[in-house]
Scaffold this active site. Structure first.
Site, PDB file in Angstrom:
ATOM      1  N   CYS A 269      28.284  77.038 -42.221  1.00 38.43           N
ATOM      2  CA  CYS A 269      29.616  76.766 -41.306  1.00 38.43           C
ATOM      3  C   CYS A 269      28.816  76.458 -39.933  1.00 38.43           C
ATOM      4  O   CYS A 269      29.284  77.050 -38.842  1.00 38.43           O
ATOM      5  CB  CYS A 269      30.241  78.240 -41.344  1.00 38.43           C
ATOM      6  SG  CYS A 269      30.840  78.855 -42.892  1.00 38.43           S
ATOM      7  N   ALA A 270      28.630  75.323 -40.043  1.00 39.55           N
ATOM      8  CA  ALA A 270      27.514  74.936 -38.786  1.00 39.55           C
ATOM      9  C   ALA A 270      28.211  74.494 -37.443  1.00 39.55           C
ATOM     10  O   ALA A 270      27.811  74.715 -36.464  1.00 39.55           O
ATOM     11  CB  ALA A 270      26.457  74.008 -39.121  1.00 39.55           C
ATOM     12  N   GLY A 273      27.722  73.302 -33.874  1.00 45.90           N
ATOM     13  CA  GLY A 273      26.556  72.898 -33.775  1.00 45.90           C
ATOM     14  C   GLY A 273      25.734  73.700 -32.656  1.00 45.90           C
ATOM     15  O   GLY A 273      24.409  72.986 -32.695  1.00 45.90           O
ATOM     16  N   GLY A 274      26.201  74.550 -31.852  1.00 47.57           N
ATOM     17  CA  GLY A 274      25.234  75.127 -30.821  1.00 47.57           C
ATOM     18  C   GLY A 274      24.030  75.832 -31.543  1.00 47.57           C
ATOM     19  O   GLY A 274      22.842  75.811 -31.269  1.00 47.57           O
ATOM     20  N   ASP A 290      28.980  72.274 -43.296  1.00 44.24           N
ATOM     21  CA  ASP A 290      30.113  72.704 -43.070  1.00 44.24           C
ATOM     22  C   ASP A 290      31.365  72.077 -43.976  1.00 44.24           C
ATOM     23  O   ASP A 290      31.191  71.074 -44.673  1.00 44.24           O
ATOM     24  CB  ASP A 290      30.449  72.261 -41.516  1.00 44.24           C
ATOM     25  CG  ASP A 290      31.659  73.088 -40.893  1.00 44.24           C
ATOM     26  OD1 ASP A 290      31.206  74.101 -40.176  1.00 44.24           O
ATOM     27  OD2 ASP A 290      32.815  72.614 -41.203  1.00 44.24           O
ATOM     28  N   ASP A 332      27.197  81.936 -40.104  1.00 46.13           N
ATOM     29  CA  ASP A 332      28.113  82.178 -39.056  1.00 46.13           C
ATOM     30  C   ASP A 332      29.511  81.960 -39.727  1.00 46.13           C
ATOM     31  O   ASP A 332      30.136  81.045 -39.808  1.00 46.13           O
ATOM     32  CB  ASP A 332      28.192  81.234 -38.094  1.00 46.13           C
ATOM     33  CG  ASP A 332      28.896  81.666 -36.948  1.00 46.13           C
ATOM     34  OD1 ASP A 332      29.749  82.502 -36.912  1.00 46.13           O
ATOM     35  OD2 ASP A 332      29.026  80.688 -35.560  1.00 46.13           O
ATOM     36  N   CYS A 385      32.156  86.004 -34.799  1.00 44.27           N
ATOM     37  CA  CYS A 385      32.425  86.112 -33.303  1.00 44.27           C
ATOM     38  C   CYS A 385      33.687  86.973 -33.411  1.00 44.27           C
ATOM     39  O   CYS A 385      34.657  86.376 -32.561  1.00 44.27           O
ATOM     40  CB  CYS A 385      32.796  84.876 -32.691  1.00 44.27           C
ATOM     41  SG  CYS A 385      33.878  83.794 -33.468  1.00 44.27           S
TER      42      CYS A 385
END
Length: 458
Positions: A269-270, A273-274, A290, A332, A385
């Protein structure tokens, strides 16, 4: 061929075109329209502001007017509960349904009057014009005028004793935070959401040097927090790919994989891209996966600007199987994103409790699939998050119970998160809250809400 028909005047005798050409009118009209789309149709602000597919009226505005729309919407959404309470005090009775944008027009005007540096007379006048230009709102033009002028006269009485920490958060979210963190911390979280998030950068190297160069300070594990905001493309180092935008909290999970030089690492789930950039800059051989081809394309563009090489794969992780296990995996997972409300003030008004439940099922499925993607002795970091325990602590504990004998928890040490021990739970998990400090003092208060757990494959 020129038309000979006359333009019909608006309800105040002012031609519709003249009203539409009034400076600031188009921006307020777009703001009210987008506000209605968010709170009534559950559309995201990001979607409405998308340069290619977003709100057509917004795309037609000049840059300064687009910035004004964003500021108005930020204030209107962050303070939505307060504005609703104020309207309840000012209105003798509720506004009937099917009145066009009346409520949205009022919310936009009050946001300007109370929370932005805009004169009352401008906010009131443009709101009245907007009501007059809307066919369904037109009969309530006088009400709009009366309510807003009354607010101007009775500002102190209308705003007195409103508990902003309570009313600006939907009940289900506030109750969730109270149950998880206690009443006082829930208040601090809500208070943090009333302000904008800082602009944090992750730099490839020399954070102290870049902080000095950009007029910021170092926070977290080497993030650079800027004191001023502006077009990021105009900042020093953008063109040379020296840094990328990433909240100080979002920069922590990738660090939990340890030294990744030369390791095969999957970033799941990139996009955007951070974390992919962090891993690639640290020397990992990164496979970024992703489900969204469009989001991965933007990730690839970001990697090109940064001069980083990664492999990208467009796939639904529930259907993907790697050719061989990875040394490390960073998941993530999709979540309710309630830790990012400072950046996305629309989230409380478009999410519901059942969204968290549905996303929890996806998180469980993805965690279970990734067990076999990690080689024996390898590391899996799961993060979201989100502020909701169902997407964090509860999910991680259930995962450990389902895979006892195959995966074990590897507790996180304060040294791995820049010595910020207040971000660690006794269970060994990482738990960042929006009210936490990203450094050693209160001047660094504020970061995204994040959860992370690290597991070792046995």
């Amino acid at each position: 061929m020129k038309s000979t028909s006359k333009r019909s005047p608006g309800p105040a005798g002012q031609p519709d075109q003249e009203r539409a050409d009034t400076p600031g009118f188009a921006a307020r009209k777009v703001a009210a329209d987008i506000l209605g789309n968010v709170v009534h149709k559950k559309r995201t602000l990001d979607g409405e502001f998308d340069a290619a597919s977003g709100h057509s009226g917004l795309r037609a505005l000049a840059g300064n007017d687009r910035a004004l729309v964003r500021a108005i919407l930020g204030a209107a959404l962050r303070h939505r509960g307060e504005i609703s309470e104020i309207l309840d005090r000012l209105l003798d009775r509720g506004i009937p349904e099917k009145t066009g944008r009346v409520l949205d027009i009022l919310h936009v005007a009050i946001a300007q009057m109370l929370y932005l540096d805009i004169p009352d007379r401008a906010a009131v006048s443009l709101a009245v014009d907007h009501a007059g230009a809307d066919r369904r709102a037109r009969p309530y033009k006088g009400l709009v005028n009366g309510v807003l002028r009354r607010l101007g006269r009775e500002r102190e009485e209308a705003t007195a004793d409103i508990d902003a920490d309570v009313v600006n958060t939907p009940d289900w979210l506030r109750q969730s935070w109270q149950a998880a963190y206690g009443a006082e911390t829930a208040r601090e979280i809500a208070r943090a959401h009333q302000g904008e998030a800082a602009l944090d950068l992750t730099v490839k190297s020399d954070p102290e040097g870049w902080a000095k160069r950009l007029g910021g300070r170092v926070v977290g594990v080497g993030s650079v927090r800027l004191s001023k905001k502006g077009p990021v493309e105009a900042l020093d180092g953008f063109d040379e790919g020296a840094w990328w935008i990433q909240d100080a909290a979002a920069a922590l999970p990738a660090r939990l994989l340890g030294d990744v030089r030369g390791l095969r690492v999957a970033d799941l789930c990139a996009a955007p891209g951070g974390k992919t950039a962090q891993l690639a800059a640290a020397g990992a051989e990164v496979t970024a996966i992703d489900i969204s081809g469009g989001r991965l394309k933007r990730l690839e563009e970001n990697m090109t600007r940064l001069g980083l090489s990664v492999r990208t794969v467009v796939s639904d992780l529930r259907k993907f199987t790697p050719d061989e296990p990875f040394d490390a995996v960073l998941l993530d997972a999709p979540c309710g994103a309630t830790g990012t409300i400072r950046r996305h003030p629309d989230l409380p008004w478009i999410k519901q409790a059942y969204d968290i439940e549905k996303l929890g099922e996806i998180q469980r499925d993805l965690l279970d699939r990734t067990v076999d993607w990690v080689r024996p002795g390898g590391v899996l970091v799961y993060c979201t998050c989100s502020l909701e325990p169902e997407e964090g602590e509860t999910q991680a504990q259930a995962f450990l119970e389902r895979h006892a004998g195959r995966m074990q928890l590897e507790p996180i040490d304060a040294a791995e998160v820049g010595g910020l021990g207040h971000l660690l739970a006794q269970s060994g998990y990482l738990r960042c809250l929006p009210c936490h400090n990203a450094g050693a003092d209160d001047d660094t208060r504020g970061m995204d809400g994040f959860f992370a757990a690290r597991f070792r494959r046995l």
